[in-house]
Design a protein around this motif. Sequence first.
Motif, PDB file in Angstrom:
ATOM      1  N   LEU A   9       4.814   1.658  -5.293  1.00 41.00           N
ATOM      2  CA  LEU A   9       5.324   3.021  -5.352  1.00 41.00           C
ATOM      3  C   LEU A   9       6.144   3.147  -6.628  1.00 41.00           C
ATOM      4  N   THR A  10       5.803   4.125  -7.459  1.00 44.93           N
ATOM      5  CA  THR A  10       6.565   4.381  -8.677  1.00 44.93           C
ATOM      6  C   THR A  10       7.240   5.741  -8.527  1.00 44.93           C
ATOM      7  N   PHE A  11       8.283   5.970  -9.314  1.00 51.75           N
ATOM      8  CA  PHE A  11       9.118   7.148  -9.102  1.00 51.75           C
ATOM      9  C   PHE A  11       9.420   7.879 -10.399  1.00 51.75           C
ATOM     10  N   ALA A  12       9.695   9.175 -10.264  1.00 51.22           N
ATOM     11  CA  ALA A  12      10.014  10.011 -11.416  1.00 51.22           C
ATOM     12  C   ALA A  12      11.392   9.688 -11.981  1.00 51.22           C
ATOM     13  N   ASN A  13      12.295   9.213 -11.102  1.00 53.27           N
ATOM     14  CA  ASN A  13      13.648   8.894 -11.561  1.00 53.27           C
ATOM     15  C   ASN A  13      14.278   7.835 -10.643  1.00 53.27           C
ATOM     16  N   THR A  14      15.377   7.267 -11.085  1.00 54.07           N
ATOM     17  CA  THR A  14      16.043   6.199 -10.342  1.00 54.07           C
ATOM     18  C   THR A  14      16.589   6.696  -9.012  1.00 54.07           C
ATOM     19  N   HIS A  15      17.072   7.923  -8.983  1.00 46.95           N
ATOM     20  CA  HIS A  15      17.599   8.481  -7.732  1.00 46.95           C
ATOM     21  C   HIS A  15      16.514   8.501  -6.649  1.00 46.95           C
ATOM     22  N   ALA A  16      15.300   8.916  -7.005  1.00 44.30           N
ATOM     23  CA  ALA A  16      14.188   8.948  -6.046  1.00 44.30           C
ATOM     24  C   ALA A  16      13.848   7.532  -5.564  1.00 44.30           C
ATOM     25  N   ALA A  17      13.860   6.567  -6.475  1.00 43.48           N
ATOM     26  CA  ALA A  17      13.573   5.176  -6.101  1.00 43.48           C
ATOM     27  C   ALA A  17      14.604   4.659  -5.100  1.00 43.48           C
ATOM     28  N   MET A  18      15.870   4.971  -5.343  1.00 40.08           N
ATOM     29  CA  MET A  18      16.933   4.508  -4.446  1.00 40.08           C
ATOM     30  C   MET A  18      16.867   5.212  -3.090  1.00 40.08           C
ATOM     31  N   MET A  19      16.487   6.488  -3.082  1.00 39.40           N
ATOM     32  CA  MET A  19      16.324   7.208  -1.819  1.00 39.40           C
ATOM     33  C   MET A  19      15.202   6.588  -0.995  1.00 39.40           C
ATOM     34  N   ALA A  20      14.079   6.302  -1.630  1.00 39.30           N
ATOM     35  CA  ALA A  20      12.945   5.697  -0.932  1.00 39.30           C
ATOM     36  C   ALA A  20      13.320   4.312  -0.411  1.00 39.30           C
ATOM     37  N   GLU A  21      14.021   3.536  -1.211  1.00 41.43           N
ATOM     38  CA  GLU A  21      14.460   2.213  -0.767  1.00 41.43           C
ATOM     39  C   GLU A  21      15.332   2.335   0.484  1.00 41.43           C
ATOM     40  N   GLY A  22      16.260   3.282   0.489  1.00 42.95           N
ATOM     41  CA  GLY A  22      17.135   3.478   1.638  1.00 42.95           C
ATOM     42  C   GLY A  22      16.369   3.843   2.894  1.00 42.95           C
ATOM     43  N   ILE A  23      15.302   4.619   2.756  1.00 42.36           N
ATOM     44  CA  ILE A  23      14.480   5.022   3.895  1.00 42.36           C
ATOM     45  C   ILE A  23      13.684   3.841   4.441  1.00 42.36           C
ATOM     46  N   LEU A  24      13.161   3.007   3.550  1.00 40.01           N
ATOM     47  CA  LEU A  24      12.232   1.947   3.943  1.00 40.01           C
ATOM     48  C   LEU A  24      12.885   0.613   4.291  1.00 40.01           C
ATOM     49  N   LYS A  25      14.038   0.338   3.673  1.00 39.41           N
ATOM     50  CA  LYS A  25      14.708  -0.946   3.856  1.00 39.41           C
ATOM     51  C   LYS A  25      15.041  -1.166   5.332  1.00 39.41           C
ATOM     52  N   GLY A  26      14.738  -2.329   5.827  1.00 43.24           N
ATOM     53  CA  GLY A  26      15.000  -2.667   7.219  1.00 43.24           C
ATOM     54  C   GLY A  26      13.843  -2.321   8.142  1.00 43.24           C
ATOM     55  N   LEU A  27      12.948  -1.439   7.702  1.00 40.76           N
ATOM     56  CA  LEU A  27      11.788  -1.075   8.511  1.00 40.76           C
ATOM     57  C   LEU A  27      10.528  -1.808   8.059  1.00 40.76           C
ATOM     58  N   PHE A  28      10.469  -2.093   6.769  1.00 41.02           N
ATOM     59  CA  PHE A  28       9.290  -2.734   6.180  1.00 41.02           C
ATOM     60  C   PHE A  28       9.737  -3.827   5.224  1.00 41.02           C
ATOM     61  N   GLU A  29       8.848  -4.757   4.975  1.00 39.86           N
ATOM     62  CA  GLU A  29       9.117  -5.772   3.962  1.00 39.86           C
ATOM     63  C   GLU A  29       8.775  -5.150   2.610  1.00 39.86           C
ATOM     64  N   ILE A  30       9.804  -4.828   1.844  1.00 39.19           N
ATOM     65  CA  ILE A  30       9.612  -4.214   0.527  1.00 39.19           C
ATOM     66  C   ILE A  30      10.251  -5.101  -0.530  1.00 39.19           C
ATOM     67  N   THR A  31       9.743  -4.983  -1.745  1.00 37.58           N
ATOM     68  CA  THR A  31      10.309  -5.722  -2.869  1.00 37.58           C
ATOM     69  C   THR A  31      10.522  -4.746  -4.020  1.00 37.58           C
ATOM     70  N   ILE A  32      11.745  -4.716  -4.525  1.00 35.60           N
ATOM     71  CA  ILE A  32      12.055  -3.883  -5.688  1.00 35.60           C
ATOM     72  C   ILE A  32      11.677  -4.681  -6.929  1.00 35.60           C
ATOM     73  N   ILE A  33      10.841  -4.082  -7.773  1.00 38.37           N
ATOM     74  CA  ILE A  33      10.398  -4.766  -8.993  1.00 38.37           C
ATOM     75  C   ILE A  33      10.439  -3.787 -10.168  1.00 38.37           C
ATOM     76  N   PRO A  34      10.457  -4.305 -11.387  1.00 42.58           N
ATOM     77  CA  PRO A  34      10.337  -3.407 -12.547  1.00 42.58           C
ATOM     78  C   PRO A  34       8.947  -2.763 -12.540  1.00 42.58           C
ATOM     79  N   THR A  35       8.874  -1.520 -12.977  1.00 42.47           N
ATOM     80  CA  THR A  35       7.580  -0.849 -13.074  1.00 42.47           C
ATOM     81  C   THR A  35       6.704  -1.616 -14.061  1.00 42.47           C
TER      82      THR A  35
END
Length: 91
Positions: A9-35
């Motif tokens: 998942l890529t994002f238009a801005n850092t705020h959107a990336a952080m919002m998505a991380e907050g929604i998904l963290k703890g529910l799914f196994e996600i990894t934050i990586i550089p685009t």
Amino acid sequence: MKEQYYYLLTFANTHAAMMAEGILKGLFEITIIPTLREISAGCGISIAIKALDIENVLKQLKTAKFDEALMDTYAVHHRDGKICPEPVCSK
């Protein structure tokens, strides 16, 4: 050589990336990586998702009323040392 396959998942801005991380963290196994260099996005932060989880991840973001216009989805294959991202039409 084993092929790796995941979604990004890529994002238009850092705020959107952080919002998505907050929604998904703890529910799914996600990894934050550089685009990936192979992808042009407005933000340098992406979220890697297991291929098996992508449908549920997208449903969760929709349920949370995440603005899908701020996100793009890519299927990413690693073959013989090459990264091959392919855009996914999910909108």
